[in-house]
Motif scaffolding. Sequence first.
Motif, PDB file in Angstrom:
ATOM      1  N   ALA A  77      16.541 -26.990  48.461  1.00 38.53           N
ATOM      2  CA  ALA A  77      16.401 -26.463  49.817  1.00 38.53           C
ATOM      3  C   ALA A  77      16.366 -24.937  49.810  1.00 38.53           C
ATOM      4  N   GLY A  78      17.213 -24.322  48.982  1.00 37.97           N
ATOM      5  CA  GLY A  78      17.212 -22.865  48.911  1.00 37.97           C
ATOM      6  C   GLY A  78      15.904 -22.318  48.371  1.00 37.97           C
ATOM      7  N   THR A  79      15.343 -22.999  47.364  1.00 41.61           N
ATOM      8  CA  THR A  79      14.060 -22.562  46.812  1.00 41.61           C
ATOM      9  C   THR A  79      12.956 -22.674  47.851  1.00 41.61           C
ATOM     10  N   SER A  80      12.931 -23.746  48.595  1.00 44.28           N
ATOM     11  CA  SER A  80      11.895 -23.931  49.614  1.00 44.28           C
ATOM     12  C   SER A  80      12.013 -22.883  50.709  1.00 44.28           C
ATOM     13  N   LEU A  81      13.234 -22.654  51.169  1.00 44.69           N
ATOM     14  CA  LEU A  81      13.423 -21.663  52.225  1.00 44.69           C
ATOM     15  C   LEU A  81      13.111 -20.252  51.719  1.00 44.69           C
ATOM     16  N   GLY A  82      13.528 -19.938  50.479  1.00 43.91           N
ATOM     17  CA  GLY A  82      13.230 -18.627  49.919  1.00 43.91           C
ATOM     18  C   GLY A  82      11.737 -18.390  49.769  1.00 43.91           C
ATOM     19  N   THR A  83      11.004 -19.420  49.322  1.00 40.83           N
ATOM     20  CA  THR A  83       9.549 -19.291  49.192  1.00 40.83           C
ATOM     21  C   THR A  83       8.899 -19.071  50.548  1.00 40.83           C
ATOM     22  N   ALA A  84       9.371 -19.796  51.562  1.00 39.23           N
ATOM     23  CA  ALA A  84       8.814 -19.628  52.905  1.00 39.23           C
ATOM     24  C   ALA A  84       9.081 -18.231  53.445  1.00 39.23           C
ATOM     25  N   VAL A  85      10.252 -17.682  53.166  1.00 42.53           N
ATOM     26  CA  VAL A  85      10.580 -16.330  53.631  1.00 42.53           C
ATOM     27  C   VAL A  85       9.691 -15.298  52.948  1.00 42.53           C
ATOM     28  N   VAL A  86       9.514 -15.443  51.635  1.00 38.47           N
ATOM     29  CA  VAL A  86       8.677 -14.496  50.897  1.00 38.47           C
ATOM     30  C   VAL A  86       7.237 -14.525  51.420  1.00 38.47           C
ATOM     31  N   VAL A  87       6.686 -15.709  51.608  1.00 37.48           N
ATOM     32  CA  VAL A  87       5.313 -15.821  52.099  1.00 37.48           C
ATOM     33  C   VAL A  87       5.200 -15.259  53.509  1.00 37.48           C
ATOM     34  N   GLY A  88       6.190 -15.547  54.353  1.00 33.97           N
ATOM     35  CA  GLY A  88       6.152 -15.037  55.721  1.00 33.97           C
ATOM     36  C   GLY A  88       6.247 -13.524  55.791  1.00 33.97           C
ATOM     37  N   VAL A  89       7.172 -12.934  55.032  1.00 33.67           N
ATOM     38  CA  VAL A  89       7.311 -11.476  55.028  1.00 33.67           C
ATOM     39  C   VAL A  89       6.059 -10.817  54.442  1.00 33.67           C
ATOM     40  N   SER A  90       5.516 -11.391  53.392  1.00 33.40           N
ATOM     41  CA  SER A  90       4.306 -10.835  52.784  1.00 33.40           C
ATOM     42  C   SER A  90       3.131 -10.890  53.743  1.00 33.40           C
ATOM     43  N   PHE A  91       3.010 -11.992  54.471  1.00 31.79           N
ATOM     44  CA  PHE A  91       1.919 -12.111  55.443  1.00 31.79           C
ATOM     45  C   PHE A  91       2.080 -11.094  56.563  1.00 31.79           C
ATOM     46  N   HIS A  92       3.310 -10.882  57.016  1.00 28.19           N
ATOM     47  CA  HIS A  92       3.553  -9.929  58.110  1.00 28.19           C
ATOM     48  C   HIS A  92       3.250  -8.505  57.678  1.00 28.19           C
ATOM     49  N   ASN A  93       3.562  -8.141  56.424  1.00 24.28           N
ATOM     50  CA  ASN A  93       3.357  -6.784  55.937  1.00 24.28           C
ATOM     51  C   ASN A  93       2.041  -6.609  55.191  1.00 24.28           C
ATOM     52  N   GLU A  94       1.208  -7.657  55.198  1.00 27.73           N
ATOM     53  CA  GLU A  94      -0.086  -7.626  54.505  1.00 27.73           C
ATOM     54  C   GLU A  94       0.089  -7.354  53.020  1.00 27.73           C
ATOM     55  N   TRP A  95       1.095  -7.968  52.427  1.00 31.69           N
ATOM     56  CA  TRP A  95       1.320  -7.885  50.988  1.00 31.69           C
ATOM     57  C   TRP A  95       0.744  -9.133  50.323  1.00 31.69           C
ATOM     58  N   THR A  96       0.689  -9.085  49.031  1.00 33.72           N
ATOM     59  CA  THR A  96       0.327 -10.262  48.244  1.00 33.72           C
ATOM     60  C   THR A  96       1.597 -10.865  47.669  1.00 33.72           C
ATOM     61  N   PRO A  97       1.990 -12.059  48.087  1.00 35.99           N
ATOM     62  CA  PRO A  97       3.233 -12.635  47.563  1.00 35.99           C
ATOM     63  C   PRO A  97       3.123 -12.936  46.080  1.00 35.99           C
ATOM     64  N   VAL A  98       4.165 -12.586  45.343  1.00 36.57           N
ATOM     65  CA  VAL A  98       4.223 -12.821  43.901  1.00 36.57           C
ATOM     66  C   VAL A  98       5.367 -13.792  43.637  1.00 36.57           C
ATOM     67  N   LEU A  99       5.046 -14.994  43.209  1.00 38.47           N
ATOM     68  CA  LEU A  99       6.046 -16.031  42.952  1.00 38.47           C
ATOM     69  C   LEU A  99       5.895 -16.515  41.523  1.00 38.47           C
ATOM     70  N   ASP A 100       6.985 -16.435  40.807  1.00 37.45           N
ATOM     71  CA  ASP A 100       6.986 -16.879  39.413  1.00 37.45           C
ATOM     72  C   ASP A 100       7.212 -18.384  39.374  1.00 37.45           C
ATOM     73  N   VAL A 101       6.280 -19.098  38.751  1.00 34.84           N
ATOM     74  CA  VAL A 101       6.400 -20.559  38.670  1.00 34.84           C
ATOM     75  C   VAL A 101       7.650 -20.961  37.905  1.00 34.84           C
ATOM     76  N   ALA A 102       7.989 -20.220  36.867  1.00 29.35           N
ATOM     77  CA  ALA A 102       9.193 -20.528  36.097  1.00 29.35           C
ATOM     78  C   ALA A 102      10.443 -20.393  36.965  1.00 29.35           C
ATOM     79  N   THR A 103      10.453 -19.388  37.843  1.00 33.04           N
ATOM     80  CA  THR A 103      11.602 -19.215  38.741  1.00 33.04           C
ATOM     81  C   THR A 103      11.702 -20.361  39.728  1.00 33.04           C
ATOM     82  N   LEU A 104      10.556 -20.778  40.265  1.00 31.94           N
ATOM     83  CA  LEU A 104      10.568 -21.904  41.206  1.00 31.94           C
ATOM     84  C   LEU A 104      11.085 -23.172  40.545  1.00 31.94           C
ATOM     85  N   ALA A 105      10.726 -23.386  39.289  1.00 33.61           N
ATOM     86  CA  ALA A 105      11.176 -24.590  38.597  1.00 33.61           C
ATOM     87  C   ALA A 105      12.638 -24.485  38.175  1.00 33.61           C
ATOM     88  N   ALA A 106      13.081 -23.273  37.866  1.00 23.95           N
ATOM     89  CA  ALA A 106      14.445 -23.103  37.361  1.00 23.95           C
ATOM     90  C   ALA A 106      15.482 -23.123  38.482  1.00 23.95           C
TER      91      ALA A 106
END
Length: 372
Positions: free
Chosen positions: A312-341
């Motif tokens: 649940a924390g990983t899902s919510l954290g990913t959603a926050v990163v994507v949302g903040v990046s979209f609002h600031n016109e950034w490119t979200p950078v998500l490490d697949v290894a981090t998501l799995a770990a």
Amino acid sequence: MNRDAASTGPRRRCHERCTTVASIDIRFNRLTATEVPGEDTGGLDADHIPLAFPPGRRPQDVPLNGVEAAGVYCKARLASDESVRSSPVGDSTGAVSRPPVIAASSGVLAVARPHFIQGRGYDPFHDAHHQSVAVIGSWTAARPGTLRTQPALFIGNTAFTVVDIFDHIKRMPDLLLSIIIPRTTAEGIWGPPQDERAKMLVSTQLGAASQVAQEAALALRPDHPEYLGALPPPNPKARRNAVSSDLGPLFLLMSIVCLVIEAVGIANTPLVAVMERVGEIGLRRALGARALHITWQFLPESAALGLVGGTAGTSLGTAVVVGVSFHNEWTPVLDVATLAAAPALGLATGLLVGLYSSWRASRIQPVEALRN
């Protein structure tokens, strides 16, 4: 404390760290990878050649691929008794403190990119015809007495028409506190620079800065390229790695500290569950359940809570990163290894905090449990 909410913090901070580092890297690249500062060194003839930049030829006229704008600037050579005034010499009420007077070609304004709030600045026409015009920052213009006789101010005995006021600037922030006049006008009145040698600033396209830095001196002074020097920008990859190496351990340490604190806090949840089910534990022990059976009753429950919380924390954290990046016109950078770990880390945390509560439950004696 809710286990899912408690596990969200470290995961979210881990993903925000990735986006923060990426945005800082982009900022450093944009500010440094397209800027080439240069200086009039004079070489071995510095004492005899006060100004090595060729007169009558502007840096932006040099045919170098990748150059967007360029200009030469220096500190105006004012006499010690010359000051900046808002009225002609002789009116003591018009005197103001002496701000820096910068002699700059029109290309400097194109490189610095000031935001004009009044006027439009000066251009190559003013350079070529030695026009007595000036550009000042809003802070200088707002000082009492600076523009009492607007739109003119006096530098020494010369009146300069203020053609532009700007409030902020992309490059060279020192210009905000300065009075900027055409370089040709300053040289015609006060001569070449004396205390400080002239400098140059070049704005380039992405990827062209290093090549421009190598060719600028030869393009401007093919007869004596050693008179000029240009400094290429820092390697963007090295700067990016330096920023990442500085911020990475810091955010990692913060995440570890938060994880430890939260793990200690959520360890109370299994202990409370054990205390509330003492009667059940005593009954199972009385019916023949061993300590190992009791341990395996509570340990998987704690591990499952950790796994659910980590997911649940990983899902919510990913959603926050994507949302903040979209609002600031950034490119979200998500490490697949981090998501799995992250879920695996939640599972491991649940197992660790559940060991003690499971051990406590396995040590409960059936007689004492039934008695209570």
